[in-house]
Design a protein around this motif. Structure first.
Motif, PDB file in Angstrom:
ATOM      1  N   PHE A 134     -14.936  11.050 -31.384  1.00 53.53           N
ATOM      2  CA  PHE A 134     -15.927  10.825 -32.262  1.00 53.53           C
ATOM      3  C   PHE A 134     -16.340   9.395 -32.180  1.00 53.53           C
ATOM      4  N   ILE A 135     -17.213   9.077 -31.245  1.00 55.46           N
ATOM      5  CA  ILE A 135     -17.145   7.591 -31.032  1.00 55.46           C
ATOM      6  C   ILE A 135     -18.968   7.342 -30.342  1.00 55.46           C
ATOM      7  N   PRO A 136     -19.797   7.739 -31.325  1.00 54.03           N
ATOM      8  CA  PRO A 136     -21.316   7.637 -30.718  1.00 54.03           C
ATOM      9  C   PRO A 136     -21.649   6.113 -30.749  1.00 54.03           C
ATOM     10  N   PHE A 137     -20.716   5.326 -31.318  1.00 56.41           N
ATOM     11  CA  PHE A 137     -21.278   3.875 -31.286  1.00 56.41           C
ATOM     12  C   PHE A 137     -20.244   3.042 -30.425  1.00 56.41           C
ATOM     13  N   GLY A 138     -19.462   3.757 -29.652  1.00 53.26           N
ATOM     14  CA  GLY A 138     -18.599   3.163 -28.537  1.00 53.26           C
ATOM     15  C   GLY A 138     -17.177   3.013 -29.505  1.00 53.26           C
ATOM     16  N   ALA A 139     -16.190   2.102 -28.745  1.00 51.83           N
ATOM     17  CA  ALA A 139     -15.100   1.573 -29.210  1.00 51.83           C
ATOM     18  C   ALA A 139     -14.584   0.503 -28.552  1.00 51.83           C
ATOM     19  N   GLY A 140     -13.433  -0.062 -29.189  1.00 52.11           N
ATOM     20  CA  GLY A 140     -12.888  -1.290 -28.357  1.00 52.11           C
ATOM     21  C   GLY A 140     -13.746  -2.618 -28.315  1.00 52.11           C
ATOM     22  N   ARG A 141     -13.733  -3.522 -27.546  1.00 55.84           N
ATOM     23  CA  ARG A 141     -14.350  -4.989 -27.583  1.00 55.84           C
ATOM     24  C   ARG A 141     -15.981  -4.472 -27.287  1.00 55.84           C
ATOM     25  N   ARG A 142     -16.372  -3.546 -26.630  1.00 52.82           N
ATOM     26  CA  ARG A 142     -17.638  -3.197 -26.496  1.00 52.82           C
ATOM     27  C   ARG A 142     -18.275  -2.427 -27.597  1.00 52.82           C
ATOM     28  N   ILE A 143     -17.877  -2.217 -28.742  1.00 50.49           N
ATOM     29  CA  ILE A 143     -18.354  -1.229 -29.735  1.00 50.49           C
ATOM     30  C   ILE A 143     -19.544  -2.084 -30.121  1.00 50.49           C
ATOM     31  N   CYS A 144     -20.720  -0.868 -30.650  1.00 48.26           N
ATOM     32  CA  CYS A 144     -21.907  -1.374 -30.879  1.00 48.26           C
ATOM     33  C   CYS A 144     -21.939  -2.439 -32.128  1.00 48.26           C
ATOM     34  N   PRO A 145     -22.301  -3.779 -32.029  1.00 49.08           N
ATOM     35  CA  PRO A 145     -21.904  -4.610 -33.093  1.00 49.08           C
ATOM     36  C   PRO A 145     -23.071  -4.325 -34.186  1.00 49.08           C
ATOM     37  N   GLY A 146     -24.135  -3.689 -34.135  1.00 49.15           N
ATOM     38  CA  GLY A 146     -25.108  -3.155 -35.060  1.00 49.15           C
ATOM     39  C   GLY A 146     -24.664  -2.236 -35.829  1.00 49.15           C
ATOM     40  N   MET A 147     -23.402  -1.462 -35.678  1.00 51.46           N
ATOM     41  CA  MET A 147     -23.269  -0.321 -36.243  1.00 51.46           C
ATOM     42  C   MET A 147     -23.165  -0.495 -37.892  1.00 51.46           C
ATOM     43  N   PRO A 148     -22.857  -1.405 -38.566  1.00 49.44           N
ATOM     44  CA  PRO A 148     -22.685  -1.571 -40.053  1.00 49.44           C
ATOM     45  C   PRO A 148     -24.194  -1.601 -40.419  1.00 49.44           C
ATOM     46  N   LEU A 165     -20.831  24.086 -31.165  1.00 50.48           N
ATOM     47  CA  LEU A 165     -22.603  24.214 -31.068  1.00 50.48           C
ATOM     48  C   LEU A 165     -23.370  24.478 -32.247  1.00 50.48           C
ATOM     49  N   SER A 166     -22.518  24.769 -33.396  1.00 47.41           N
ATOM     50  CA  SER A 166     -23.286  24.865 -34.523  1.00 47.41           C
ATOM     51  C   SER A 166     -23.487  23.720 -35.277  1.00 47.41           C
ATOM     52  N   PHE A 167     -24.440  23.545 -36.057  1.00 49.12           N
ATOM     53  CA  PHE A 167     -24.610  22.501 -37.015  1.00 49.12           C
ATOM     54  C   PHE A 167     -23.900  22.709 -38.311  1.00 49.12           C
ATOM     55  N   SER A 168     -22.836  22.032 -38.335  1.00 52.97           N
ATOM     56  CA  SER A 168     -22.167  22.605 -39.722  1.00 52.97           C
ATOM     57  C   SER A 168     -21.703  21.147 -40.409  1.00 52.97           C
ATOM     58  N   PRO A 169     -22.254  20.724 -41.088  1.00 51.70           N
ATOM     59  CA  PRO A 169     -21.686  19.246 -41.646  1.00 51.70           C
ATOM     60  C   PRO A 169     -20.195  19.467 -42.501  1.00 51.70           C
ATOM     61  N   GLU A 170     -20.130  20.579 -43.001  1.00 53.07           N
ATOM     62  CA  GLU A 170     -18.920  20.986 -43.664  1.00 53.07           C
ATOM     63  C   GLU A 170     -17.551  20.621 -42.982  1.00 53.07           C
ATOM     64  N   ARG A 171     -17.733  20.667 -41.595  1.00 56.44           N
ATOM     65  CA  ARG A 171     -16.696  20.255 -40.974  1.00 56.44           C
ATOM     66  C   ARG A 171     -16.021  18.845 -41.084  1.00 56.44           C
ATOM     67  N   PHE A 172     -16.916  17.967 -41.586  1.00 55.46           N
ATOM     68  CA  PHE A 172     -16.615  16.646 -41.960  1.00 55.46           C
ATOM     69  C   PHE A 172     -16.052  16.252 -43.376  1.00 55.46           C
ATOM     70  N   LEU A 173     -16.233  17.433 -44.134  1.00 56.69           N
ATOM     71  CA  LEU A 173     -16.069  17.275 -45.775  1.00 56.69           C
ATOM     72  C   LEU A 173     -14.490  16.846 -45.908  1.00 56.69           C
ATOM     73  N   GLU A 174     -13.798  17.474 -45.268  1.00 51.26           N
ATOM     74  CA  GLU A 174     -12.302  17.519 -45.478  1.00 51.26           C
ATOM     75  C   GLU A 174     -11.637  16.743 -44.324  1.00 51.26           C
ATOM     76  N   SER A 175     -12.235  16.057 -43.459  1.00 55.27           N
ATOM     77  CA  SER A 175     -11.840  15.443 -42.606  1.00 55.27           C
ATOM     78  C   SER A 175     -11.955  13.721 -42.633  1.00 55.27           C
ATOM     79  N   ARG A 176     -11.001  13.236 -42.255  1.00 50.18           N
ATOM     80  CA  ARG A 176     -11.149  11.681 -42.141  1.00 50.18           C
ATOM     81  C   ARG A 176     -11.511  11.239 -40.840  1.00 50.18           C
ATOM     82  N   VAL A 177     -11.963  11.857 -39.955  1.00 49.96           N
ATOM     83  CA  VAL A 177     -12.525  11.649 -38.704  1.00 49.96           C
ATOM     84  C   VAL A 177     -14.321  10.801 -39.021  1.00 49.96           C
ATOM     85  N   ASP A 178     -14.086   9.573 -38.342  1.00 46.42           N
ATOM     86  CA  ASP A 178     -15.031   8.455 -38.814  1.00 46.42           C
ATOM     87  C   ASP A 178     -15.653   8.104 -37.401  1.00 46.42           C
ATOM     88  N   PHE A 179     -16.684   7.358 -37.436  1.00 39.75           N
ATOM     89  CA  PHE A 179     -17.444   6.804 -36.211  1.00 39.75           C
ATOM     90  C   PHE A 179     -17.304   5.325 -35.887  1.00 39.75           C
TER      91      PHE A 179
END
Length: 504
Positions: A433-447, A412-426
């Motif tokens: 961590f899939i705010p834009f979805g995944a698979g065939r229906r992933i949001c095409p406007g993500m780029p 629940l804490s807002f801590s961007p540092e958790r992503f600095l050493e992580s390769r997790v992406d959206f």
């Protein structure tokens, strides 16, 4: 018994009998092995458990019933997915089966709902729509070619902020971001600006888009009890029709102007924007794309593109103003890498890892579409030892997954540092961590969203320091959420652009 009471009695009886038949048919199936879920009330099932904040309500229910949970929403069987592991099963291992869409009743006011990429089922036409977006709007070459357009819009935005700075006047952060994103997308579609930062049309359009998002996210009795569709009991279809009519009038004006100009090519040279491309598809005899498909696709791009990006920017600025040490660190990075004299360029974003981490952390805590767009099972499938029946609705609770303590430390804490050493992406490969979805229906406007959100935020933080209006402290800043299809702030964020060093 007067006529009104008689009609009410007749309708109620019909609905009651219809629902009893549906439930009898469901309960008679000996093959049903649904995922566990809470017991519901007769007829309505679990509808009353959704509440005003269904993303939270369902997250809490999943703690009792598990990450794969069944709800009976009237006649609609719904399976809720609340963990990264189960999301991988749905959107990777069984992606094709769960790539269907339930067309909500409110959307049927579209004359051609199949022209909407959101509601089109998998098939040749959906692939055509997807190809158009991927090749004509959101591929790297097209986006690179439009960098000059985005620079111009950012410059206009900063000029507007300077006027507020000179007057020591608070700005509505969400509205400012919405206006900028709206003009960016409108230029990509029609090669012209639509709104001015100083005029009220931007707020009118923002309210209109939110109305559509609110309607789309409102539990609709007509979706849960199909027998009610003819009477539209909550008036959601009628409200949607009013919104679509207003937006279609704007689209019609631009389309008609372009058709006239294309009839005189010597006087009106091509702009090669999205409208020109779509009209070319319409004239191609080998394409299944028709004129009636243009407005539904524009509506998708217009509503989804503006709302999700501007909402993410507003949530990010709100979190930064609540966590000033994070704000200072992001500003320091921008100052060291770019400085304050040279305008931020898109190529600079790759050199701003902390800003990227700030955006990721915002998307984790405040995913723009908490349930994504609901999926539909196109076949009966076994999942984690349970049976998900054909035509079930499937909700992916990305809000709950982003706050899962089994995956995220101190979630629940807002801590961007958790992503600095992580390769997790959206980008749809990391299912926690899939705010834009995944698979065939992933949001095409993500780029495009990726570029625009980072560019606007970097420009905000490079050009000014920021403070809250008098009487508002970081501790009391309202962070309440309101859910339509997207997750917005209940209270719009007001912030004052100011000189660096003046907030300490």
């Amino acid at each position: 018994m007067d006529l009104c009471n008689f009609l009410l009695y007749a309708i109620s009886s019909y609905v009651f009998i219809h629902v009893l038949v549906v439930f009898a048919l469901k309960s008679s199936s000996s093959k049903t092995n649904l995922p566990p879920g809470p017991k519901g009330l007769p007829l309505v099932g679990n509808l009353l458990m959704l509440g005003n904040r269904p993303h939270e309500s369902l997250a809490n229910l999943s703690k009792t019933h598990g990450p794969l949970m069944t709800l009976h929403l009237g006649c609609l069987t719904t399976v809720v997915v609340s963990s990264a592991e189960m999301t991988r099963e749905v959107l990777q291992k069984n992606d094709h089966t769960f790539s269907g869409r339930i067309v909500i009743d409110a959307a049927t006011t579209l004359s051609h709902p199949e022209g909407s990429m959101v509601f089109a089922q998998l098939g040749p036409h959906w692939r055509t729509l997807r190809r158009i977006c991927n090749t004509q709007m959101f591929n790297p070459a097209k986006l690179d070619a439009l960098q000059g357009l985005r620079r111009r819009q950012i410059k206009q935005m900063i000029e507007h902020l300077h006027e507020s700075y000179a007057a020591a006047r608070a700005i509505d952060v969400g509205r400012c971001a919405f206006t900028t994103v709206l003009n960016l997308i409108w230029n990509m579609m029609f090669s012209v600006d639509l709104v001015d930062h100083k005029l009220g049309l931007a707020q009118e359009l923002k309210d209109l888009v939110w109305e559509l998002m609110k309607i789309g996210g409102t539990p609709n009795l007509a979706d849960y009890f199909p027998v009610l569709k003819p009477i539209d009991p909550q008036g959601l279809r009628r409200r949607t029709f009013k919104c679509f009519t207003k937006l279609h009038a704007i689209f019609d004006d631009k389309i008609n102007q372009r058709l006239q100009s294309r009839s005189s090519p010597s006087q009106f040279p091509r702009t090669n924007d999205l409208l020109d491309v779509l009209l070319d598809y319409c004239e191609d005899n080998g394409s299944d794309f028709r004129h009636e498909h243009i407005k539904p696709l524009f509506l998708d791009i217009f509503t989804a593109g503006t709302e999700t990006s501007s909402t993410t920017i507003e949530w990010t600025m709100a979190e930064l103003l609540r966590n000033r040490h994070v704000l200072a660190k992001a500003q320091s990075e921008i100052n060291e890498i770019i400085g304050r004299e040279q305008a931020v360029d898109e190529s600079d974003i790759a050199r701003l890892p902390y800003l990227q981490a700030v955006v990721k952390e915002t998307l984790r805590l405040h995913p723009p579409v908490p349930f994504l767009i609901p999926h539909r099972a196109d076949a009966t499938v076994e999942l984690a030892g349970f049976t998900v029946p054909k035509h079930s609705q499937v909700l992916i609770n990305t809000w709950a997954i982003g706050r899962d303590g089994h995956v995220w430390e101190d979630p629940l804490s807002f801590s961007p540092e958790r992503f600095l050493e992580s390769r997790v992406d959206f980008r749809g490969h990391d299912f926690q961590f899939i705010p834009f979805g995944a698979g065939r229906r992933i949001c095409p406007g993500m780029p495009l969203a990726d570029r625009v959100v980072h560019l606007i935020l970097a420009s905000f933080l490079q050009s000014f320091d920021w403070k809250l209006p008098e009487g508002v402290t970081p501790e009391c800043l309202d962070m309440q959420e309101k859910l339509g299809i997207t997750l917005n702030k209940v209270t719009p964020l007001l912030a004052i652009p100011c000189k660096f060093g003046s907030t300490t």
